[in-house]
Design an enzyme around this catalytic site. Structure first.
Site, PDB file in Angstrom:
ATOM      1  N   CYS A   1       0.194   3.286   3.384  1.00 26.11           N
ATOM      2  CA  CYS A   1       0.747   2.945   4.799  1.00 26.11           C
ATOM      3  C   CYS A   1       2.039   3.429   5.148  1.00 26.11           C
ATOM      4  CB  CYS A   1       0.537   1.353   4.818  1.00 26.11           C
ATOM      5  SG  CYS A   1      -0.877   0.490   5.168  1.00 26.11           S
TER       6      CYS A   1
ATOM      7  N   ASN B   1     -13.426   9.277  -2.066  1.00 27.97           N
ATOM      8  CA  ASN B   1     -14.039   8.248  -3.068  1.00 27.97           C
ATOM      9  C   ASN B   1     -14.029   6.973  -2.187  1.00 27.97           C
ATOM     10  OD1 ASN B   1     -14.479  10.303  -4.922  1.00 27.97           O
ATOM     11  ND2 ASN B   1     -12.585   9.798  -5.871  1.00 27.97           N
TER      12      ASN B   1
ATOM     13  N   SER C   1      -9.367   1.266  -5.597  1.00 31.97           N
ATOM     14  CA  SER C   1      -9.159  -0.118  -5.380  1.00 31.97           C
ATOM     15  C   SER C   1      -8.311  -0.177  -4.281  1.00 31.97           C
ATOM     16  CB  SER C   1      -8.269  -0.744  -6.481  1.00 31.97           C
ATOM     17  OG  SER C   1      -7.098   0.019  -6.695  1.00 31.97           O
TER      18      SER C   1
ATOM     19  N   HIS D   1      -4.654   0.272   7.884  1.00 30.28           N
ATOM     20  CA  HIS D   1      -4.751   0.046   6.440  1.00 30.28           C
ATOM     21  C   HIS D   1      -6.472  -0.484   6.180  1.00 30.28           C
ATOM     22  CE1 HIS D   1      -3.999  -1.058   2.273  1.00 30.28           C
ATOM     23  NE2 HIS D   1      -4.620  -2.243   2.308  1.00 30.28           N
TER      24      HIS D   1
ATOM     25  N   CYS E   1       0.643  -1.262   0.130  1.00 29.97           N
ATOM     26  CA  CYS E   1       0.204   0.195   0.070  1.00 29.97           C
ATOM     27  C   CYS E   1       0.903   1.171   0.018  1.00 29.97           C
ATOM     28  CB  CYS E   1      -0.835  -0.298   1.374  1.00 29.97           C
ATOM     29  SG  CYS E   1      -1.808   1.550   1.476  1.00 29.97           S
TER      30      CYS E   1
ATOM     31  N   GLN F   1      -9.045  13.315  -0.612  1.00 29.88           N
ATOM     32  CA  GLN F   1      -8.275  14.015  -1.260  1.00 29.88           C
ATOM     33  C   GLN F   1      -8.712  15.467  -1.345  1.00 29.88           C
ATOM     34  OE1 GLN F   1      -7.430  12.393  -5.263  1.00 29.88           O
ATOM     35  NE2 GLN F   1      -9.001  10.958  -4.805  1.00 29.88           N
TER      36      GLN F   1
ATOM     37  N   HIS G   1      -8.569   7.154   3.053  1.00 33.42           N
ATOM     38  CA  HIS G   1      -8.126   8.430   2.803  1.00 33.42           C
ATOM     39  C   HIS G   1      -8.814   9.459   1.943  1.00 33.42           C
ATOM     40  CE1 HIS G   1      -7.509   6.375  -0.976  1.00 33.42           C
ATOM     41  NE2 HIS G   1      -7.301   7.474  -1.649  1.00 33.42           N
TER      42      HIS G   1
ATOM     43  N   HIS H   1      -7.186   1.498   1.903  1.00 38.65           N
ATOM     44  CA  HIS H   1      -6.832   2.390   3.204  1.00 38.65           C
ATOM     45  C   HIS H   1      -7.621   3.950   3.093  1.00 38.65           C
ATOM     46  CE1 HIS H   1      -2.963   3.381   5.688  1.00 38.65           C
ATOM     47  NE2 HIS H   1      -3.884   4.318   5.600  1.00 38.65           N
TER      48      HIS H   1
HETATM   49 ZN   LIG Z   1      -2.382   0.896   3.607  1.00 40.61          ZN
END
Ligand SMILES: [Zn+2]
Length: 347
Positions: free
Chosen positions: A48, A148, A156, A108, A45, A163, A161, A159
């Protein structure tokens, strides 16, 4: 049966609600099948802690919220400044601005819905800082913050997050909303969104979570079956203007609302979540009321609401579900996340 057109006062457009169509047969693709739970840390990832990103930069061993400049920016300082002038009536300009990524947590495997309230408050605090810093830049006229979530909206990597696009232009939805809010305030002496809240509370059937200075609801004019708004009661231009108490209430309502969405089908619930914040273009935006809009693309487990003729071709939405019925479904599920309940049951 709800079969009517409803006015969307923030977007200034009609939405067709035709709830009798939701049970029509479907022979197409089923999306978003259940996947095994991701690990708490993934060496592959790019978000991470401690891992290298495509730019070659390495993430620090962060313990809370982590913000960095997007390695694949949509707008950025590296965009060409000298452009070829287009022919005729066409216009262009540099795609200047800043794009950032905000990791919610080093974990994650967690979704925003699974984070404890203190972590959501911490995240909102980081977004306050970002809005102030980016919005103060002279070249930035708007700060769009969005998450998103899920493969069906093109993400895909699980994790958690969001934007940030700090742009030289104001996104169209916000521009229309700011104009509608200013016009409503001038005409009625009240903030438009406060009148939306008042109408939702008067009706009551679409309310989801209420806590002190904040609440959530499926709006009367929802364009997606499980479209949900989370808002402070008081009118503020952006998340940066929320006081500490309001931030706590807002985080609590946001957290429980997301838990209810995930509990609906007991799966990580895909959506596009957007913070609606006033432009930072140096103009006054009277009556603009900060809130969060959650747009889930699924109308049933595995079944996408496809955007087709009315939405892409015509620009107006057709919602195959009654917002009142969808709100009732979300109120009927537990306020405790299903994974937490499962963990408790296992002892
Ligand atoms: Zn991650």
């Amino acid at each position: 049966m709800v079969w009517e057109e409803r006015w969307h006062p923030l977007r200034q457009e009609w939405v067709v609600i035709s709830a009798h169509r939701n049970d029509r047969p479907w022979h197409g693709e089923v999306v978003g099948a259940a996947r095994p739970d991701p690990p708490a840390y993934s060496p592959e990832c790019y978000l991470c802690p401690g891992n290298a990103r495509v730019s070659g930069r390495r993430n620090p061993d962060y313990g809370g919220v982590f913000v960095f400049d997007n390695d694949h920016p949509c707008v950025g300082p590296a965009a060409p400044a000298a452009l070829e002038p287009p022919p005729g009536i066409y216009r262009n300009r540099p795609a200047s601005g800043l794009s950032r990524v905000v990791c919610f947590t080093p974990r994650h495997d967690l979704t925003l819905a699974e984070l404890p309230q203190a972590r959501i408050v911490e995240l909102l605090g980081a977004l306050q800082t970002q809005y102030r810093e980016l919005g103060a830049r002279p070249e930035v006229n708007h700060v769009l913050m969005f998450e998103n979530k899920g493969e069906v909206v093109g993400v895909s990597n699980p994790h958690p997050h969001c934007q940030i696009y700090a742009t030289n232009f104001v996104f169209r939805t916000i521009e229309v909303e700011a104009e509608a809010s200013a016009a409503h305030l001038a005409e009625h002496g009240r903030a438009l969104f406060r009148d939306v809240i008042a109408a939702e509370e008067e009706d009551g059937r679409r309310l989801l979570v209420r806590r002190g200075g904040a609440l959530s609801f499926v709006p009367y004019f929802a364009r997606y079956p499980y479209e949900t708004y989370v808002a402070p009661r008081a009118t503020h231009a952006s998340v940066a203007d929320l006081g500490p108490g309001e931030l706590e209430d807002f985080a609590a309502v946001l957290g429980e609302t997301l838990v209810r969405l995930e509990n609906l089908w007991r799966m990580p619930f895909p959506y596009v979540m957007v913070l609606h914040q006033a432009p930072t273009d140096g103009r006054e935006h009277p009556g603009f009321h900060f809130h969060v809009q959650i747009h889930p693309p699924l109308r049933k487990p595995g079944l996408l609401k496809y955007l087709a003729g009315p939405e892409i071709g015509g620009g107006n939405f057709l919602n195959d579900a009654a917002p009142e019925a969808k709100a009732a479904e979300l109120r009927a599920v537990s306020a405790v996340h299903y994974k937490r309940e499962e963990a408790a049951a296992r002892g």
